[in-house]
Design a protein around this motif. Sequence first.
Motif, PDB file in Angstrom:
ATOM      1  N   THR A 198      30.992 -23.162  45.194  1.00 54.72           N
ATOM      2  CA  THR A 198      29.988 -23.596  44.210  1.00 54.72           C
ATOM      3  C   THR A 198      29.010 -22.471  43.873  1.00 54.72           C
ATOM      4  O   THR A 198      28.317 -22.546  42.850  1.00 54.72           O
ATOM      5  CB  THR A 198      29.199 -24.802  44.730  1.00 54.72           C
ATOM      6  OG1 THR A 198      28.434 -24.433  45.896  1.00 54.72           O
ATOM      7  CG2 THR A 198      30.127 -25.959  45.095  1.00 54.72           C
ATOM      8  N   ILE A 199      28.950 -21.445  44.711  1.00 57.73           N
ATOM      9  CA  ILE A 199      27.956 -20.383  44.537  1.00 57.73           C
ATOM     10  C   ILE A 199      28.104 -19.653  43.200  1.00 57.73           C
ATOM     11  O   ILE A 199      27.107 -19.450  42.489  1.00 57.73           O
ATOM     12  CB  ILE A 199      27.989 -19.394  45.719  1.00 57.73           C
ATOM     13  CG1 ILE A 199      27.557 -20.111  47.001  1.00 57.73           C
ATOM     14  CG2 ILE A 199      27.080 -18.194  45.460  1.00 57.73           C
ATOM     15  CD1 ILE A 199      27.622 -19.261  48.256  1.00 57.73           C
ATOM     16  N   PRO A 200      29.332 -19.216  42.795  1.00 56.05           N
ATOM     17  CA  PRO A 200      29.438 -18.550  41.479  1.00 56.05           C
ATOM     18  C   PRO A 200      28.972 -19.434  40.329  1.00 56.05           C
ATOM     19  O   PRO A 200      28.306 -18.956  39.400  1.00 56.05           O
ATOM     20  CB  PRO A 200      30.935 -18.242  41.370  1.00 56.05           C
ATOM     21  CG  PRO A 200      31.419 -18.174  42.781  1.00 56.05           C
ATOM     22  CD  PRO A 200      30.613 -19.209  43.513  1.00 56.05           C
ATOM     23  N   LEU A 201      29.305 -20.727  40.372  1.00 52.73           N
ATOM     24  CA  LEU A 201      28.877 -21.648  39.315  1.00 52.73           C
ATOM     25  C   LEU A 201      27.361 -21.789  39.294  1.00 52.73           C
ATOM     26  O   LEU A 201      26.737 -21.819  38.218  1.00 52.73           O
ATOM     27  CB  LEU A 201      29.531 -23.016  39.519  1.00 52.73           C
ATOM     28  CG  LEU A 201      31.062 -23.045  39.444  1.00 52.73           C
ATOM     29  CD1 LEU A 201      31.582 -24.445  39.760  1.00 52.73           C
ATOM     30  CD2 LEU A 201      31.543 -22.595  38.076  1.00 52.73           C
ATOM     31  N   PHE A 207      21.316 -17.840  36.246  1.00 48.64           N
ATOM     32  CA  PHE A 207      20.990 -16.645  35.466  1.00 48.64           C
ATOM     33  C   PHE A 207      21.011 -16.921  33.962  1.00 48.64           C
ATOM     34  O   PHE A 207      20.275 -16.266  33.213  1.00 48.64           O
ATOM     35  CB  PHE A 207      21.945 -15.503  35.821  1.00 48.64           C
ATOM     36  CG  PHE A 207      21.675 -14.898  37.172  1.00 48.64           C
ATOM     37  CD1 PHE A 207      20.469 -14.274  37.434  1.00 48.64           C
ATOM     38  CD2 PHE A 207      22.617 -14.974  38.184  1.00 48.64           C
ATOM     39  CE1 PHE A 207      20.203 -13.717  38.678  1.00 48.64           C
ATOM     40  CE2 PHE A 207      22.367 -14.425  39.435  1.00 48.64           C
ATOM     41  CZ  PHE A 207      21.154 -13.799  39.683  1.00 48.64           C
ATOM     42  N   LYS A 208      21.826 -17.877  33.510  1.00 48.73           N
ATOM     43  CA  LYS A 208      21.807 -18.228  32.093  1.00 48.73           C
ATOM     44  C   LYS A 208      20.476 -18.892  31.731  1.00 48.73           C
ATOM     45  O   LYS A 208      19.932 -18.682  30.643  1.00 48.73           O
ATOM     46  CB  LYS A 208      22.976 -19.169  31.760  1.00 48.73           C
ATOM     47  CG  LYS A 208      23.060 -19.540  30.275  1.00 48.73           C
ATOM     48  CD  LYS A 208      23.101 -18.308  29.380  1.00 48.73           C
ATOM     49  CE  LYS A 208      23.073 -18.691  27.907  1.00 48.73           C
ATOM     50  NZ  LYS A 208      22.881 -17.527  27.019  1.00 48.73           N
ATOM     51  N   VAL A 221      30.021 -11.607  33.576  1.00 47.02           N
ATOM     52  CA  VAL A 221      30.455 -10.285  34.055  1.00 47.02           C
ATOM     53  C   VAL A 221      29.581  -9.827  35.221  1.00 47.02           C
ATOM     54  O   VAL A 221      30.090  -9.303  36.230  1.00 47.02           O
ATOM     55  CB  VAL A 221      30.401  -9.257  32.909  1.00 47.02           C
ATOM     56  CG1 VAL A 221      30.585  -7.833  33.451  1.00 47.02           C
ATOM     57  CG2 VAL A 221      31.468  -9.567  31.870  1.00 47.02           C
ATOM     58  N   ARG A 222      28.282 -10.054  35.132  1.00 47.62           N
ATOM     59  CA  ARG A 222      27.371  -9.622  36.193  1.00 47.62           C
ATOM     60  C   ARG A 222      27.501 -10.476  37.456  1.00 47.62           C
ATOM     61  O   ARG A 222      27.336  -9.972  38.560  1.00 47.62           O
ATOM     62  CB  ARG A 222      25.939  -9.612  35.662  1.00 47.62           C
ATOM     63  CG  ARG A 222      25.661  -8.400  34.798  1.00 47.62           C
ATOM     64  CD  ARG A 222      24.454  -8.538  33.896  1.00 47.62           C
ATOM     65  NE  ARG A 222      24.222  -7.313  33.149  1.00 47.62           N
ATOM     66  CZ  ARG A 222      24.930  -6.949  32.073  1.00 47.62           C
ATOM     67  NH1 ARG A 222      25.896  -7.732  31.624  1.00 47.62           N
ATOM     68  NH2 ARG A 222      24.675  -5.805  31.463  1.00 47.62           N
ATOM     69  N   VAL A 223      27.808 -11.740  37.281  1.00 51.18           N
ATOM     70  CA  VAL A 223      28.060 -12.585  38.456  1.00 51.18           C
ATOM     71  C   VAL A 223      29.336 -12.114  39.167  1.00 51.18           C
ATOM     72  O   VAL A 223      29.387 -12.092  40.409  1.00 51.18           O
ATOM     73  CB  VAL A 223      28.155 -14.075  38.057  1.00 51.18           C
ATOM     74  CG1 VAL A 223      28.692 -14.920  39.214  1.00 51.18           C
ATOM     75  CG2 VAL A 223      26.789 -14.583  37.627  1.00 51.18           C
ATOM     76  N   LEU A 224      30.352 -11.730  38.412  1.00 48.58           N
ATOM     77  CA  LEU A 224      31.569 -11.166  39.022  1.00 48.58           C
ATOM     78  C   LEU A 224      31.245  -9.898  39.802  1.00 48.58           C
ATOM     79  O   LEU A 224      31.782  -9.668  40.896  1.00 48.58           O
ATOM     80  CB  LEU A 224      32.612 -10.862  37.939  1.00 48.58           C
ATOM     81  CG  LEU A 224      33.355 -12.050  37.330  1.00 48.58           C
ATOM     82  CD1 LEU A 224      34.347 -11.559  36.278  1.00 48.58           C
ATOM     83  CD2 LEU A 224      34.092 -12.835  38.405  1.00 48.58           C
ATOM     84  N   LEU A 225      30.360  -9.071  39.255  1.00 44.82           N
ATOM     85  CA  LEU A 225      29.939  -7.851  39.950  1.00 44.82           C
ATOM     86  C   LEU A 225      29.214  -8.199  41.244  1.00 44.82           C
ATOM     87  O   LEU A 225      29.425  -7.549  42.278  1.00 44.82           O
ATOM     88  CB  LEU A 225      29.035  -7.016  39.039  1.00 44.82           C
ATOM     89  CG  LEU A 225      28.473  -5.722  39.632  1.00 44.82           C
ATOM     90  CD1 LEU A 225      29.593  -4.798  40.071  1.00 44.82           C
ATOM     91  CD2 LEU A 225      27.552  -5.028  38.639  1.00 44.82           C
ATOM     92  N   ILE A 226      28.355  -9.233  41.205  1.00 44.51           N
ATOM     93  CA  ILE A 226      27.654  -9.684  42.410  1.00 44.51           C
ATOM     94  C   ILE A 226      28.651 -10.117  43.472  1.00 44.51           C
ATOM     95  O   ILE A 226      28.520  -9.766  44.659  1.00 44.51           O
ATOM     96  CB  ILE A 226      26.695 -10.841  42.077  1.00 44.51           C
ATOM     97  CG1 ILE A 226      25.535 -10.341  41.225  1.00 44.51           C
ATOM     98  CG2 ILE A 226      26.155 -11.494  43.358  1.00 44.51           C
ATOM     99  CD1 ILE A 226      24.674 -11.445  40.643  1.00 44.51           C
TER     100      ILE A 226
END
Length: 263
Positions: A198-201, A207-208, A221-226
Amino acid sequence: MESCFNCGNSVTENYCAHCGQKKYSRIDKKYIVNELQDTILQTNKGFLFSLKNILKNPGRTAKEFIDGSRISHYKPILLAFLLSGISAFISFKIIGFKEIIEQYYSQQNMSSPLMIDILSFTTSYNSIIMLSFIPLLGIVTKIAFRKWGQNYYEHIVMNAYILSVYTIVNIVIIYPVLFFLKTDANLFFQTSGLSIFTIPLIMIWFFKGFYKDKSLKSIFVRVLLIILLSFLGFIILIILAIIAGFIFAFIKGPEALEYIQPQ
């Protein structure tokens, strides 16, 4: 006109304009009742207000706090501490993670005391462990959003809000499900790890809301980087743990095997 007992300046209102000391009043029954009312009502008001706003839009709530609208909000780091404590109490005392993990390993004929202790600690105190990583997560999110204006300490506050959302999701959704799966150790063990997904969601949602003028694609894209940076950090921690294990085994000698051998 009274003088402040703390700094000596004149006091014309309920509080000293110079140091903030409350105007003198004798400690009696009325004083104690008023103090209790102020403490309980103000704390609950800030706590419930923050919970309501976090559930509606956590990113916007964090943005308001960082931008200076703070009087009605519960302090985010304190909120994360409080929710993590509630989460630990539920998982350890009400659900009983350790007992279920012991049951699971006994069914699998694997009863390593060290493994049981590690898993029971990480699952029972999941939110508290994540709380300890907030300073590191602040570095990761600062790197990912380095051109978008917030400093490192503001990212610590942002991550405290993210952790609060994650903990609320666990308390409200994940833990009730796990409570009803207590009798099936295999299914419980498999389901208990789902909360991490659930963390990525939560991050995208947060952030949105915080960067409302940015596109969903740029947030994604930045969440993927995180996630990538966090994974690399996790690998480094595992390597350090393995090195520490070798050092421990070297110091303890054969006695170290007692901690990892199945009973």
